[in-house]
Design a protein around this motif. Sequence first.
Motif, short mmCIF file in Angstrom:
data_model
loop_
_atom_site.label_atom_id
_atom_site.label_comp_id
_atom_site.label_asym_id
_atom_site.label_seq_id
_atom_site.Cartn_x
_atom_site.Cartn_y
_atom_site.Cartn_z
N GLY A 1 10.07 26.81 9.04
CA GLY A 1 11.65 27.08 9.13
C GLY A 1 12.43 26.82 9.93
N MET A 2 11.78 25.85 10.25
CA MET A 2 12.80 24.96 11.43
C MET A 2 13.04 23.85 10.85
SD MET A 2 9.89 25.15 15.13
CE MET A 2 10.08 24.17 15.81
N GLU A 3 14.38 22.93 11.69
CA GLU A 3 14.66 22.06 11.85
C GLU A 3 13.61 20.80 12.01
OE1 GLU A 3 17.34 20.31 10.62
OE2 GLU A 3 18.43 22.37 10.44
N GLN A 4 13.00 20.21 10.68
CA GLN A 4 12.21 18.46 11.00
C GLN A 4 12.37 18.14 12.60
OE1 GLN A 4 10.26 17.97 8.72
NE2 GLN A 4 8.71 16.09 10.15
N ILE A 5 12.82 17.85 12.75
CA ILE A 5 13.83 16.92 13.97
C ILE A 5 12.45 17.87 15.39
CG2 ILE A 5 15.97 17.76 14.64
CD1 ILE A 5 16.34 14.97 15.50
N ASP A 6 13.00 19.18 14.63
CA ASP A 6 12.52 20.37 16.47
C ASP A 6 10.85 19.90 16.09
OD1 ASP A 6 15.19 20.50 16.98
OD2 ASP A 6 15.22 22.34 15.32
N ARG A 7 10.81 20.18 14.72
CA ARG A 7 9.15 20.44 14.48
C ARG A 7 8.87 18.96 15.12
NH1 ARG A 7 8.45 22.09 8.45
NH2 ARG A 7 6.93 21.11 8.02
N LEU A 8 8.66 17.79 14.66
CA LEU A 8 8.38 16.53 15.03
C LEU A 8 8.72 16.94 16.75
CD1 LEU A 8 9.60 13.86 12.91
CD2 LEU A 8 7.90 15.16 12.74
N ASN B 1 5.17 16.65 18.96
CA ASN B 1 4.97 15.38 20.11
C ASN B 1 4.69 16.14 21.60
OD1 ASN B 1 4.71 13.04 19.31
ND2 ASN B 1 7.18 12.39 18.46
N ASP B 2 5.22 16.65 22.39
CA ASP B 2 5.61 17.35 22.89
C ASP B 2 3.71 17.96 23.16
OD1 ASP B 2 7.43 16.28 23.60
OD2 ASP B 2 8.84 18.77 23.67
N PHE B 3 3.63 18.72 21.93
CA PHE B 3 2.28 18.93 22.54
C PHE B 3 1.02 18.57 22.44
CE2 PHE B 3 -1.52 21.97 20.41
CZ PHE B 3 -1.64 22.62 21.32
N LYS B 4 1.19 17.17 21.60
CA LYS B 4 0.42 16.10 21.30
C LYS B 4 0.41 15.07 23.42
CE LYS B 4 0.32 14.45 16.79
NZ LYS B 4 0.43 12.30 16.25
N ALA C 1 0.78 -1.13 -0.05
CA ALA C 1 0.08 -0.18 0.43
C ALA C 1 0.66 1.41 -0.50
CB ALA C 1 -0.46 -0.10 0.91
N LEU C 2 0.69 1.86 -0.90
CA LEU C 2 1.74 3.54 -0.41
C LEU C 2 0.42 4.30 -0.53
CD1 LEU C 2 3.51 4.79 -1.50
CD2 LEU C 2 2.98 5.05 -3.53
N VAL C 3 0.77 5.54 0.56
CA VAL C 3 -0.52 6.40 0.71
C VAL C 3 0.72 7.72 0.40
CG1 VAL C 3 -1.48 7.71 2.76
CG2 VAL C 3 -0.77 5.11 2.45
N VAL C 4 -0.40 8.55 -0.30
CA VAL C 4 0.21 10.31 -0.87
C VAL C 4 0.22 11.24 0.44
CG1 VAL C 4 2.13 11.50 -2.09
CG2 VAL C 4 0.82 8.88 -3.21
N ALA C 5 0.45 12.02 1.18
CA ALA C 5 0.14 12.51 1.67
C ALA C 5 0.86 13.97 1.49
CB ALA C 5 -0.20 12.35 2.98
N PRO C 6 0.07 15.34 1.73
CA PRO C 6 0.43 16.41 1.08
C PRO C 6 1.88 17.73 2.44
CG PRO C 6 -1.32 16.97 1.96
CD PRO C 6 -1.12 15.91 2.32
N THR C 7 1.75 16.67 3.05
CA THR C 7 2.66 16.89 4.47
C THR C 7 3.61 16.20 4.93
OG1 THR C 7 1.08 16.91 6.10
CG2 THR C 7 1.57 19.37 5.06
N ARG C 8 4.98 16.26 5.81
CA ARG C 8 5.03 15.38 6.10
C ARG C 8 4.61 15.25 7.52
NH1 ARG C 8 10.01 19.98 6.13
NH2 ARG C 8 9.56 20.47 4.32
N GLU C 9 4.35 15.67 8.25
CA GLU C 9 3.37 15.66 9.86
C GLU C 9 2.29 15.08 9.67
OE1 GLU C 9 4.61 18.87 8.78
OE2 GLU C 9 5.88 19.44 10.24
#
Length: 481
Positions: free
Chosen positions: A275-282, A286-289, A75-83
């Motif tokens: 503009g933030m690094e991906q790792i920081d965004r994640l 997560n912390d907000f979740k 299965a392949l799921v295509v989504a617009p954003t990394r998040e």
Amino acid sequence: MRELSFGEYLLSEELLEAIELIGFRSPTDVQSRVIPIVLEKKDVVVKSQTGSGKTAAFAIPICQMVSWEENKPQALVVAPTRELSLQIKEDFFNIGRFKRLKVSAIFGKAPFVNQVRELKQKTHVVVGTPGRIIDHLERGTLDTSQIKYLVVDEADEMMNMGFIEQLEAIISRLPNERMTMLFSATMPPDIRELCTEYMNSPEYIEVENQNSTLERICQERYNVEEEQKLELLRDITVIENPDSCIIFCSTKQKVDEVYQELHRYHYPCNKIHGGMEQIDRLKVMNDFKTGSFRYLIATDVAARGIDIDNVSLVINYDISRDKEGYLHRIGRTGRANKAGQAVTFVTLAENKRFEDIEQYIGFEIPVKDRPDKVNVGQMEQEFLKKISTTPELKESKGSKLSEGIIKLHINAGRKTKMRAVDIVGTLCNIKGMTAEDIGIINIMDISTFVEILNGKGEMVLEVLQKTPIKGRLRVVSKTDR
Ligand code: AMP
């Protein structure tokens, strides 16, 4: 009306058990309409909002239909954003937990080689953003020969972001013998064209949940000058005193500015923008979740599809760039049938654009008077008390699923020619263990991670201290990585 249950869909026990532990009691509207059709292997085009439970509407039947034995992606799921890709990956992982499905997320700004390594191993479902999927296709690191299910999620957003050609390029490289599912909040003509071109007599399903989402959200508007926004923001947060709140700004500079101001006043807050690094965004998401801070200041990066429960207040500090964006932003609150509140700041210059939004949603949003300073003063103590107490951390959806599962680390990997069969062979020779008790196996260069299910992890750990794997004793330990 009789409440539906997931039991009616002839799903495997492994899936039903996972769905129950995730906490889904009965299918949502979109699920009850989509799951049976997908299980019949028919193409579907679904118009539904984010927040309606659409991810599980495709993830549940796909998890049911993929074959565990097949090593190549099905299965392949295509989504617009990394998040969103990560969100979908997590949902698949949770639903497929007891079926031991392996799900990979591939998106840009993350190391390519790690993704290549992951894709070389057994993978049932791949979720990714168009650009990175194409990179993998071009380099031959994503094998599509066994893809039987394609999902295009948030197709309208994909169009808005200019991904149409990439999407077509991806579709053209997939086997023709496949099912295609397309989800979109809106159905502009170019999406309809795409469906006609690439789908096989799809069933069109429209889920009328827009109103109910809107009805659950109390929407208000404040007319304000740009330079008074910070003060208004402070007053409103004091009065509303939300448990959790997202503040949307139009640019990353604004995000930084609002963040600094709230930080200065000791709000438990953090920020997210492109503009933030991906790792920081994640990490921030997560912390907000999990609820480790209450105020998230964000650009629209965080507006789409992200599944955060219990956001009690959304503040549009600037209005969204388009009318659809407004719905996506306020859809962060009022999720999964909970009530929510959305407040929008409107400057004189934004008046016209806001009227367009009102026209789009079909009603006028009431204008509220600025909070009375005396009131704000009276509420201040309560507010300060809340922002200075650490919030109780929320359990993640997958946490119940992980009970009884232990992950082991073995100090041998690809470089010492360790293969999944070596691990499975050793484990199945342990008394009381069967292949069903072995979860996901991840073989890295010099390490291997393996999950042991059904509460047998401690026993296996003890036995492996004295049992050779592939001819040698290995260092085996518990890990939560
Ligand atoms: P989605 O539209 O896929 O982003 O899902 C919105 C939210 O609804 C997510 O928090 C899901 O975990 C939740 N959800 C999905 N299906 C169900 C269900 N059947 N029962 C309760 N919550 C659900």
